[in-house]
Design an enzyme around this catalytic site. Structure first.
Site, short mmCIF file in Angstrom:
data_model
loop_
_atom_site.label_atom_id
_atom_site.label_comp_id
_atom_site.label_asym_id
_atom_site.label_seq_id
_atom_site.Cartn_x
_atom_site.Cartn_y
_atom_site.Cartn_z
N ASP A 52 0.23 -50.93 52.02
CA ASP A 52 1.67 -50.30 51.73
C ASP A 52 2.00 -49.64 50.69
OD1 ASP A 52 4.47 -50.17 52.79
OD2 ASP A 52 4.98 -51.53 51.20
N CYS A 92 0.47 -55.56 49.80
CA CYS A 92 2.12 -54.99 49.99
C CYS A 92 2.55 -55.18 48.49
CB CYS A 92 2.84 -55.90 51.03
SG CYS A 92 2.41 -55.40 52.64
N ARG A 132 7.64 -65.53 44.37
CA ARG A 132 8.65 -65.72 45.46
C ARG A 132 7.80 -64.98 46.68
NH1 ARG A 132 11.59 -63.90 40.73
NH2 ARG A 132 13.27 -65.21 40.14
N ILE A 133 7.53 -63.92 46.59
CA ILE A 133 7.01 -63.31 47.60
C ILE A 133 5.79 -63.92 48.27
CG2 ILE A 133 5.91 -61.12 49.07
CD1 ILE A 133 7.77 -59.63 46.78
N GLU A 179 1.31 -42.63 44.15
CA GLU A 179 2.10 -42.26 45.05
C GLU A 179 2.93 -41.04 45.07
OE1 GLU A 179 4.34 -46.06 45.75
OE2 GLU A 179 2.65 -47.13 46.39
N HIS A 196 4.80 -47.39 51.33
CA HIS A 196 5.51 -48.26 50.41
C HIS A 196 7.11 -48.65 50.97
CE1 HIS A 196 5.92 -49.27 45.87
NE2 HIS A 196 6.40 -50.24 46.71
#
Length: 524
Positions: A255, A229, A150-151, A260, A278
């Site tokens: 990103d 990303c 999708r992205i 994290e 993020h």
């Protein structure tokens, strides 16, 4: 019907629930486990985000729960095994942040190529240094998209509006579908060597973890840029920092990070890096989208028995699944095996069953699809959504019965891509001994579990010894060395079971052996 909203969602999503007929909405976020269990006890649906942990204790307290809806993508805060065992559907909203993530990708891309962060900082400090921040246009550049989900597809569409040429790598997209989108499909190495900008849009799997390593970075042009990303674990951050410091690539925009909050301060501080914490899905619109989408999905599940974006299996026929459990597990493993063995976009999938296991043909077909699609989806595929994901990718699926088989019970799986076809047959000896018994024209006997090297070579003396020496020098222990020969005795196919992952440099040495035709790593 009671819908328990256990975490904050957008007002628009809440309104969609409250406006529905015969729905009682209870909003009570931030509860500890014991109170969560009490509240969910008489609920038909539960909606969460990342802040709530749905443990086995909570699920076991749910007497009437039909669906757990996650407003977002990740469901690692839900005990999926407990939910599946109780027949509770867990669903998420993978498309709700598509536009946000794609736009953020281009925000970072433009910031990187036009030196925007450095220019802003310079101007804020009272300087006027226009000549220091001359950048590059996107027009005419080649964008390499790794992953056309999708992205990735949305990023490709946006790139074309900038008049960029788009090349992509995705083994699950056919050449016809790529041509319709005016995208050129290429192998991964070619993408890294040709692209002016490489952008990552794949999940983290055993195959993609650390895929952007020193070797792949060395293929990039010194004027090229890397954008990530997607997931931090896709990139070897130490290798990236070294490539930046040595001028192997021009810059990177990040990103996401392997850990994290990140612990790679020197990479983030690098003058060639633009980094954000993020923020890919952090837009007001994305939060509205996932809230409204999960509300609609939950209502459809309660009222229509429709389960869009389900990530687990609502078990209905436990008897059938248990009776053919070993065949179902075998078929799924065959799917995972084939997915890593073939190249090209999948076009057709055919499964033929003979013997008693024909009773489970429908389940076996879903098991094969689940295995085939697992590497591409990061495991976010199951019996509920496997057929949908196959249709979404334009894959034709067929299941047939046959009386022509070499074994009493046999599952024969054929996958056709736009480059090749691959057949793998499997059976179960006794009740608990699954085996792959054929790969294309080669007959063999292999337990499909663990790490393998798949080798095809000319059938001449000395190759097995060279393979053993190469692996031994690398400190890699061989568990089993299974070999099959074709009818002409001109070629052999070997499945070498190894106790640890084989590094890329060892694979390259194996490929250099005279007479070697194919070397692939497969994890099942």
């Amino acid at each position: 019907m009671k819908v328990f909203v256990a975490d904050k969602i957008s007002e628009e999503g809440l309104a969609a629930l409250q406006e529905a007929e015969d729905i009682e909405v209870v909003l009570n976020p931030g509860l500890p486990e014991d109170e969560l269990a009490r509240e969910v006890a008489d609920s038909q649906a539960m909606i969460i985000r990342s802040g709530v942990k749905v443990t086995r204790k909570v699920i076991e307290a749910a007497q009437n729960l039909k669906v757990i809806g996650r407003a977002g993508v990740g469901v690692d805060n839900v005990d999926l095994e407990a939910a599946t065992q109780k027949g509770i559907v867990v669903m998420n909203t993978p498309s709700g942040n598509t536009v946000a993530a794609a736009e953020h990708t281009f925000g970072l891309l433009l910031a990187l190529l036009r030196n925007i962060p450095s220019a802003v900082q310079s101007l804020k400090s009272g300087k006027w240094e226009r000549s220091l921040f001359v950048g590059y246009e996107l027009n005419g550049k080649t964008l390499g998209v790794v992953g056309l989900g999708r992205i990735g597809s949305e990023v490709a569409r946006i790139a074309q509006s900038f008049r960029m040429k788009v090349i992509a790598h995705d083994p699950y997209i056919t050449s016809e579908r790529a041509e319709e989108a005016d995208i050129e499909l290429v192998e991964l190495e070619e993408l890294f060597s040709r692209a002016d900008i490489v952008t990552l849009h794949v999940p983290v799997t055993d195959q993609t973890r650390g895929m952007v390593n020193a070797r792949m970075l060395s293929l990039m042009k010194p004027t090229a840029y890397l954008i990530n990303c997607a997931r931090g674990a896709l990139v070897d951050e130490k290798a990236l920092e070294e490539a930046l410091n040595q001028g192997q690539i021009a810059g990177a925009a990040l990103d996401v990070f392997s850990k994290e909050p990140p612990d790679c301060a020197s990479l983030i501080a690098n003058e060639r890096v633009v980094a954000t914490p993020h923020l890919g899905a952090s837009t007001r619109e994305a939060q509205i989208n996932v809230g409204v989408q999960i509300a609609r999905q939950v209502l459809a599940a309660l009222k229509e028995n429709s389960f869009d974006n389900a990530v687990n299996l609502p078990i209905s026929d436990f008897t059938l699944l248990e009776r053919y459990r070993t065949y179902i597990e075998l078929t799924e493993r065959i799917g995972v095996f084939i997915a890593q063995l073939v190249s090209g976009g999948m076009r057709e999938v055919k499964i033929s069953c003979s013997g008693a296991c024909t009773d489970a043909l429908a389940a076996l077909k879903l098991a094969l699809l689940k295995g085939l699609l697992t590497p591409a989806t990061g495991g976010n595929v199951n019996f509920v959504n496997a057929a949908y994901l196959a249709r979404q990718r334009g894959i034709k699926v067929e299941g047939v019965f046959t009386d022509e088989a070499d074994y009493t019970n046999l599952v024969s799986c054929m996958v056709t891509t736009d480059k090749e076809s691959c057949r793998v047959d499997g059976t179960v000896f006794g009740e608990e001994l699954p085996r792959i018994v054929r790969i294309n024209e080669f007959y063999m006997d292999v337990n499909p579990r663990g790490q393998f090297l798949v080798l095809k070579n000319v059938d001449v003396p000395g190759i097995i010894g060279q393979v053993g020496t190469c692996l031994g020098q690398a400190g890699i222990n061989i568990g089993e060395y299974r070999l099959g020969r074709d009818d002409t005795h001109k070629n052999t196919l070997s499945l070498v079971s190894v106790d640890s992952m084989v590094p890329d440099e060892v694979v390259e040495k194996l490929r250099a052996i005279k007479g070697m035709q194919l070397v692939k790593k497969v994890s099942v």
